[in-house]
Write a protein that holds these residues in place. Structure first.
Motif, mmCIF file in Angstrom:
data_model
loop_
_atom_site.group_PDB
_atom_site.id
_atom_site.type_symbol
_atom_site.label_atom_id
_atom_site.label_comp_id
_atom_site.label_asym_id
_atom_site.label_seq_id
_atom_site.Cartn_x
_atom_site.Cartn_y
_atom_site.Cartn_z
ATOM 1 N N SER A 62 71.616 23.754 -42.032
ATOM 2 C CA SER A 62 70.901 23.763 -43.833
ATOM 3 C C SER A 62 70.457 24.694 -44.149
ATOM 4 O O SER A 62 69.381 25.259 -43.159
ATOM 5 N N ALA A 63 70.252 24.926 -45.846
ATOM 6 C CA ALA A 63 69.124 26.081 -46.147
ATOM 7 C C ALA A 63 68.921 25.780 -47.398
ATOM 8 O O ALA A 63 69.677 25.356 -48.045
ATOM 9 N N VAL A 64 67.559 26.005 -48.079
ATOM 10 C CA VAL A 64 66.856 25.964 -49.024
ATOM 11 C C VAL A 64 66.393 26.388 -49.512
ATOM 12 O O VAL A 64 65.651 27.539 -49.128
ATOM 13 N N THR A 65 66.241 26.701 -50.915
ATOM 14 C CA THR A 65 65.628 27.915 -52.009
ATOM 15 C C THR A 65 64.821 26.844 -52.756
ATOM 16 O O THR A 65 65.765 26.087 -53.574
ATOM 17 N N MET A 66 63.873 26.900 -52.641
ATOM 18 C CA MET A 66 63.438 26.393 -54.538
ATOM 19 C C MET A 66 62.367 28.039 -54.926
ATOM 20 O O MET A 66 61.566 28.446 -54.515
ATOM 21 N N LEU A 67 62.888 27.569 -56.535
ATOM 22 C CA LEU A 67 62.166 28.886 -57.230
ATOM 23 C C LEU A 67 61.348 27.591 -58.075
ATOM 24 O O LEU A 67 61.807 27.574 -59.722
ATOM 25 N N PRO A 68 59.834 27.845 -57.828
ATOM 26 C CA PRO A 68 58.776 26.541 -58.578
ATOM 27 C C PRO A 68 58.830 27.533 -59.748
ATOM 28 O O PRO A 68 58.674 26.886 -61.375
ATOM 29 N N GLU A 69 58.634 28.519 -60.535
ATOM 30 C CA GLU A 69 58.519 29.426 -61.627
ATOM 31 C C GLU A 69 59.666 29.077 -62.066
ATOM 32 O O GLU A 69 59.275 28.928 -63.422
ATOM 33 N N LEU A 70 61.033 29.632 -62.195
ATOM 34 C CA LEU A 70 62.381 29.175 -62.153
ATOM 35 C C LEU A 70 62.744 27.714 -62.835
ATOM 36 O O LEU A 70 63.790 27.872 -63.805
ATOM 37 N N ALA B 284 75.041 29.058 -43.192
ATOM 38 C CA ALA B 284 74.505 28.098 -44.689
ATOM 39 C C ALA B 284 73.121 29.185 -45.110
ATOM 40 O O ALA B 284 73.463 29.366 -46.728
ATOM 41 N N ASP B 285 72.974 30.119 -44.333
ATOM 42 C CA ASP B 285 72.244 30.589 -45.238
ATOM 43 C C ASP B 285 72.922 31.576 -46.368
ATOM 44 O O ASP B 285 72.051 32.209 -47.326
ATOM 45 N N TRP B 286 73.624 32.266 -45.636
ATOM 46 C CA TRP B 286 74.153 32.708 -46.610
ATOM 47 C C TRP B 286 74.954 32.918 -47.407
ATOM 48 O O TRP B 286 75.096 33.251 -49.316
ATOM 49 N N ILE B 287 75.927 31.109 -47.605
ATOM 50 C CA ILE B 287 76.609 30.436 -48.328
ATOM 51 C C ILE B 287 75.225 30.387 -50.021
ATOM 52 O O ILE B 287 75.283 30.441 -50.899
ATOM 53 N N HIS B 288 74.216 30.428 -49.414
ATOM 54 C CA HIS B 288 73.604 29.762 -49.994
ATOM 55 C C HIS B 288 72.271 31.162 -50.659
ATOM 56 O O HIS B 288 72.095 30.872 -52.504
ATOM 57 N N GLN B 289 72.997 31.696 -50.122
ATOM 58 C CA GLN B 289 72.150 33.212 -50.591
ATOM 59 C C GLN B 289 73.072 33.792 -51.996
ATOM 60 O O GLN B 289 72.677 33.728 -53.060
ATOM 61 N N LEU B 290 74.368 33.320 -51.881
ATOM 62 C CA LEU B 290 75.522 34.164 -52.726
ATOM 63 C C LEU B 290 75.191 32.958 -54.064
ATOM 64 O O LEU B 290 75.465 32.974 -54.985
ATOM 65 N N VAL B 291 75.361 31.585 -53.051
ATOM 66 C CA VAL B 291 74.924 30.824 -54.827
ATOM 67 C C VAL B 291 74.005 31.003 -55.741
ATOM 68 O O VAL B 291 74.281 31.071 -56.655
ATOM 69 N N LEU B 292 72.900 31.676 -54.902
ATOM 70 C CA LEU B 292 71.248 31.789 -55.231
ATOM 71 C C LEU B 292 71.161 33.253 -56.521
ATOM 72 O O LEU B 292 71.228 32.992 -57.306
ATOM 73 N N GLU B 293 72.407 34.475 -55.879
ATOM 74 C CA GLU B 293 72.678 35.135 -56.643
ATOM 75 C C GLU B 293 72.939 34.979 -58.252
ATOM 76 O O GLU B 293 73.374 36.089 -59.274
#
Length: 349
Positions: free
Chosen positions: A242-250, A267-276
């Motif tokens: 699993s991988a997750v990122t929260m950006l509270p300010e945004l 999983a981490d790379w997919i999540h970074q791809l989506v975040l980008e």
């Protein structure tokens, strides 16, 4: 300008290629952007044999994301949940079939999160699982979240897989951690992408209201500041990543869950791809190239491990099985192996 859902849909070929390189069977993705409908994308299967598709409601191990909910239950006990106590860490308590190797009575020797659980039990006079359910799971409407493996009758629960060296997933025994067993507080919860987005969106709403009436968590502003730029975690256990990122300010969150440990950090790379894509970042990283390099390195590790094991064998050093009976500890005495003889018919093995 092209809508965000349409842009995210355009990532499907890259995500599918990352999964193919990793050899994984199923991935579920969720994106929260305040003021917009949640975005979900699902790939592959929760059950490879039966070809049952994975969805945003598929129940999967959340691994170390469990710690987030324990921190919420505790408030802040910084020394215990940081690395300043000198307690050991890692997943050395798991056996070859995802079984627990450490007795519950010995847990305080090994992990600070088990100690955190005892504190929750003592202060609240309730098991940590009930505290987490009362503070987070029920108030946040997380209807498919469990503090231990979901009942076998639960619909849309995923099988768990590891990947063989030829890049194909093989089903393994599910993780045995959870409420009532060792490892439950650090990695024993189960949930789905839809529920995790409910949790993270609630957190960010509370942060940006500075713990006001809309916050479900006391002392929230002490845990997370609205000025925090990024909260990120990626974690795995045999049969899950699993991988997750929260950006509270945004007010943005991205969650990726899967049902296999792959040949690379997919999983981490997919999540970074989506975040980008969500952030419309520039320049972009080449995760396909990174995945190929990582998978190649992982595949080299397999034969090296077998070679090392062969070298450890001493010719002519075989002894009768009965001579191996006993208890063996490693040097630091955090792991032991008990050997005994089991009789099958008339043969000892």
């Amino acid at each position: 300008m092209t809508s965000l859902p349409h842009r995210l849909d355009g990532l499907r070929p890259k995500i599918e290629e990352l999964m193919l390189i990793a050899g994984v069977s199923g991935v579920s993705i969720g994106v929260y952007v305040e003021g917009k409908a949640n975005y979900y994308a699902n790939f592959g299967y929760r059950d490879v044999k039966e070809k049952f598709p994975i969805t945003e409601q598929t129940i999967l191990p959340i691994c170390s994301l469990t710690k987030f909910f324990i921190c919420i239950a505790l408030g802040t006990i910084e020394d215990i949940l940081s690395d300043r106590t000198g307690m050991s860490r890692g997943t050395r308590y798991l056996g070859s079939e995802n079984n627990m190797l450490i007795a519950h009575k010995e847990t305080l020797k090994f992990t600070r999160y088990e100690l955190a659980g005892l504190i929750i039990d003592k202060v609240s006079r309730l098991p940590w699982s009930q505290v987490v359910a009362g503070i987070a799971i029920r108030p946040w409407g997380m209807q498919r979240t469990y503090t231990k493996h979901s009942p076998t009758s639960t619909p849309n629960a995923s099988k768990e897989y590891n990947v063989l060296n030829e890049g194909t997933p093989t089903e393994i025994h599910p993780v045995q951690a959870g409420a009532g067993s060792f490892g439950g507080l650090s990695g024993g919860m189960f949930s789905c992408v839809e529920d995790l987005l409910k949790a993270y969106s609630t957190i960010m709403t509370g942060v940006n209201n500075r713990g006001g009436k809309q916050s479900a968590i006391k002392q929230l502003e002490e845990l997370i500041s609205a000025r925090t730029r990024r909260l990120h975690a990626n974690c795995s256990l045999p049969g899950a990543f699993s991988a997750v990122t929260m950006l509270p300010e945004l007010r943005v969150a991205v969650v990726v869950m899967s049902n296999a440990q792959g040949l690379e950090d997919y999983a981490d790379w997919i999540h970074q791809l989506v975040l980008e894509e969500v952030l419309d970042a520039s320049p972009r990283n080449d995760y396909i190239a990174a995945a190929k390099t990582s998978a190649s390195a992982t595949l080299q590790w397999y034969p090296k491990t077998l070679e090392a094991l062969e070298k450890m064998k001493s010719a002519g050093n075989s002894r009768p099985l009965a001579e191996y009976v006993g208890t063996y500890w490693n040097r630091k005495r955090y792991l032991k192996i008990d050997f005994s003889l089991a009789r099958e018919g008339k043969t000892l093995s």
